[in-house]
Design a protein around this motif. Structure first.
Motif, short mmCIF file in Angstrom:
data_model
loop_
_atom_site.label_atom_id
_atom_site.label_comp_id
_atom_site.label_asym_id
_atom_site.label_seq_id
_atom_site.Cartn_x
_atom_site.Cartn_y
_atom_site.Cartn_z
N SER A 98 119.30 -29.67 -42.76
CA SER A 98 118.87 -28.31 -43.07
C SER A 98 118.96 -28.02 -44.57
N TYR A 115 110.69 -32.88 -44.57
CA TYR A 115 110.26 -31.69 -43.80
C TYR A 115 110.13 -30.48 -44.72
N GLY A 116 111.09 -30.34 -45.63
CA GLY A 116 111.05 -29.20 -46.56
C GLY A 116 109.84 -29.26 -47.48
N GLN A 158 106.74 -26.45 -47.08
CA GLN A 158 106.34 -25.57 -48.18
C GLN A 158 104.90 -25.85 -48.59
N ALA A 187 111.89 -27.85 -49.96
CA ALA A 187 110.97 -26.72 -50.15
C ALA A 187 111.10 -26.17 -51.57
N THR A 205 116.20 -29.67 -46.24
CA THR A 205 114.93 -28.99 -45.97
C THR A 205 114.74 -27.85 -46.97
N ILE A 206 115.80 -27.07 -47.17
CA ILE A 206 115.74 -25.98 -48.16
C ILE A 206 115.48 -26.58 -49.56
N GLY A 227 114.04 -21.77 -49.56
CA GLY A 227 113.85 -22.72 -50.66
C GLY A 227 112.92 -22.20 -51.73
N SER A 233 112.11 -22.54 -38.79
CA SER A 233 111.80 -23.52 -39.84
C SER A 233 111.16 -22.81 -41.04
N LEU A 254 113.66 -21.37 -43.34
CA LEU A 254 114.32 -22.38 -44.19
C LEU A 254 113.49 -22.67 -45.43
N TYR A 255 112.18 -22.90 -45.23
CA TYR A 255 111.39 -23.26 -46.43
C TYR A 255 111.19 -22.05 -47.34
#
Lengths: 477, 63
Positions: A381, A48-49, A53, A388, A384-385, A135, A128, A131-132
């Motif tokens: 989570s 997802y990350g 991104q 990204a 995800t970071i 990152g 969301s 979060l990215y």
């Protein structure tokens, strides 16, 4: 030469992050087989990350671009992503393997969406998206994440004078649910809102409304996918085309010497709008496939270990702190963002202040507050970071950005609104909108119906705010 | 950068592949992923002849 050195450094960091996640997965699996359940969340979170991104997948940007400057690229990309995820989800659901559970549908979802929509525009990023962006090294986005986390943890435990705002009917209805005494459901605004109001609303899907079973091919594919997602999405994209995208296409046609638009030209214009958001659509495709696969793999792990929730696994592993009175922890079985953010703050507050955060419905009855180090959704989570960050580092887009005081203030205000909106809706732009819409849950559309005017109001407010500020600084015309 | 991204993709796909391989067999074994109408397979109640004999022998030992 300088550039190459920084690229090399970025590359090393990207592989350090990837190596760290790989090491965590292998080492924990070697230590105890049950950790693989957490690794499932980790690796899908990483995907997802990476995809978020790559596609700059942000709901806040989508609405801001659309309402402020009339650019529909991100809004279209997100709609395509929903459709693609819905396709995969419907196939998984038709097999009877979906981990998705619909939410109660009611006007509360619209109000919550409105608050959340305003918050994400103020904050400059959705749940969301923040979060990215974290990152990518954006520290303002990190403030948004903290703000969402803290506001949720405090909001779900709110009591005292707020009890006076609770309607009598909610209070009686909450008490009638017969929840365990440890939850103390008659005390606290959120507890009575959830148990006395939200839980009384119907939980349904488009398939069920049409009289079909969710797990039947007819229900999953025709009811939830075609009628619940594709039809409204196509209509929505039609509105976006006629209100925003068509003008640019007509101008282009005029330049080419065409004075009148034919039906074929309209179709071409519609297609040009869809294909303009290639990068977001690719990200949407990856997220769609991954999110569907995520449900499938987690269901397999649940069957393998003979559990319905990670709480049972954590207990088997010797961790019983912060598990809800039902023996559960937050284990959605698919992509989710905000609940786990509330959990780590709840855990931290209980540990540091000694206050009881397990006497409310959200933590104590449903989600628990396990140690973040062994919280499955927190693994997602963090990954995800990390995902990204890997993508940003490889494309030289990683940069530490310090927030200004003004941006930080907006981040806190926006994050707080998002936190409150997320708890009122039982999810954010992902959990309450993206996932629910794609799985044929009408409450997802209700959240979206609220999110659009919320974002619109916030964009208008920001325009007014900026103009006023420029006038004060002497830039006025 | 492209080759680096491929390394990331390969590592991620390897782990996801392992997770799929680890999680899907139980779904197949229970009949959830084999086109048996999505219903969970029922537990077999009958004992095999070997197992039956094993338990009979255990009883004999006790006697």
């Amino acid at each position: 030469m300088e550039m190459l050195a920084s690229e090399r450094k970025n590359r090393v960091w990207a592989f350090i992050i990837l190596g760290f996640f790989a090491l965590v997965s292998v080492a924990t699996f070697a230590y105890n087989e049950y950790y693989i359940y957490l690794s499932i969340y980790l690796w899908f979170g990483l995907i997802y990350g990476l995809a978020l991104q790559y596609g700059r997948f942000c709901f806040s940007s989508a609405f801001r671009d659309l309402f402020a400057v009339g650019v529909a690229r991100m809004a279209v990309g997100i709609t395509i992503a929903i459709a693609l995820f819905a396709l995969v989800a419907s196939l998984v659901t038709a097999q009877g393997l979906s981990t998705f559970h619909p939410a109660p549908s009611g006007i509360h979802a619209v109000i919550a969406g409105f608050i959340f929509g305003m918050g994400m525009v103020f904050a400059g990023g959705c749940a969301s998206g923040s979060l990215y962006k974290t990152g990518e090294g954006n520290m303002n986005a990190l403030i948004v994440v903290f703000s969402i986390s803290v506001s949720q943890a405090l909001f779900v435990d709110i009591g005292g004078w707020t009890n006076k705002l609770v309607p009598e009917s909610w209070h009686h209805s909450a008490l009638a649910k017969g929840l365990p005494a440890s939850i103390n459901v008659g005390d606290g605004w959120m507890d009575q809102y959830l148990a006395g109001y939200v839980w009384n609303h119907p939980v349904t899907t488009f398939a069920k409304m049409l009289g079909w079973e969710n797990s039947s091919a007819l229900g999953a594919i025709v009811g939830n996918f075609l009628i619940g997602v594709i039809l409204p999405s196509a209509l929505l994209l039609g509105v976006v085309y006629f209100v925003w995208s068509r003008k640019a296409f007509v101008r282009k046609m005029l330049k080419q010497g065409k004075e009148k638009m034919t039906l074929l030209d309209e179709v071409k214009g519609y297609w040009a709008m869809l294909s303009a958001s290639k990068r977001t659509a690719i990200a949407g495709l990856i997220i769609g496939v991954a999110a569907g696969l995520h449900m499938l793999v987690l269901q397999g792990a649940r069957v393998k270990f003979g559990v319905k929730n990670a709480g049972a696994l954590l207990e088997r592993m010797g961790f019983d702190y912060g598990i809800s009175v039902n023996g559960t922890v937050f284990d959605p079985g698919y992509w989710y963002v905000t609940t786990q953010e509330a959990q780590w703050v709840g855990w931290m507050l209980q540990k540091t202040t000694g206050a009881n955060y397990m006497d409310n419905v959200f933590f104590g009855y449903v989600n628990g507050i396990p140690n973040p180090a062994i919280n499955p959704a927190d693994w997602m989570s963090l990954a995800t970071i990390g995902g990204a960050a890997i993508m940003a580092l490889l494309y030289s887009e990683f940069k530490f950005k310090k927030p200004t005081l003004e941006l930080a203030t907006w981040a806190i205000i926006g994050g707080t609104l998002m936190g409150i909106g997320a708890r009122l809706a039982l999810g954010c732009n992902i959990g309450a909108f993206f996932i629910r819409v794609a799985n044929g849950d009408p409450s997802g559309w209700l959240f979206g119906i609220g999110m659009v005017p919320g974002a619109y109001v916030a964009v208008r407010f920001f325009n007014w705010w900026t103009e006023r500020k420029m006038e004060k600084q002497g830039f006025g015309l | 950068m492209k080759s680096d991204l491929w390394v990331v993709i390969i590592v991620t796909v390897t782990f996801i592949g392992f997770l799929i391989g680890y999680s899907l067999p139980p779904l197949v074994e229970t009949g959830l992923l084999t086109g048996k109408g999505g219903e969970q397979a029922e537990m077999t109640r009958e004992l095999g002849k070997d197992m039956e004999q094993y338990y009979r022998d255990l009883q004999k030992d006790d006697e």
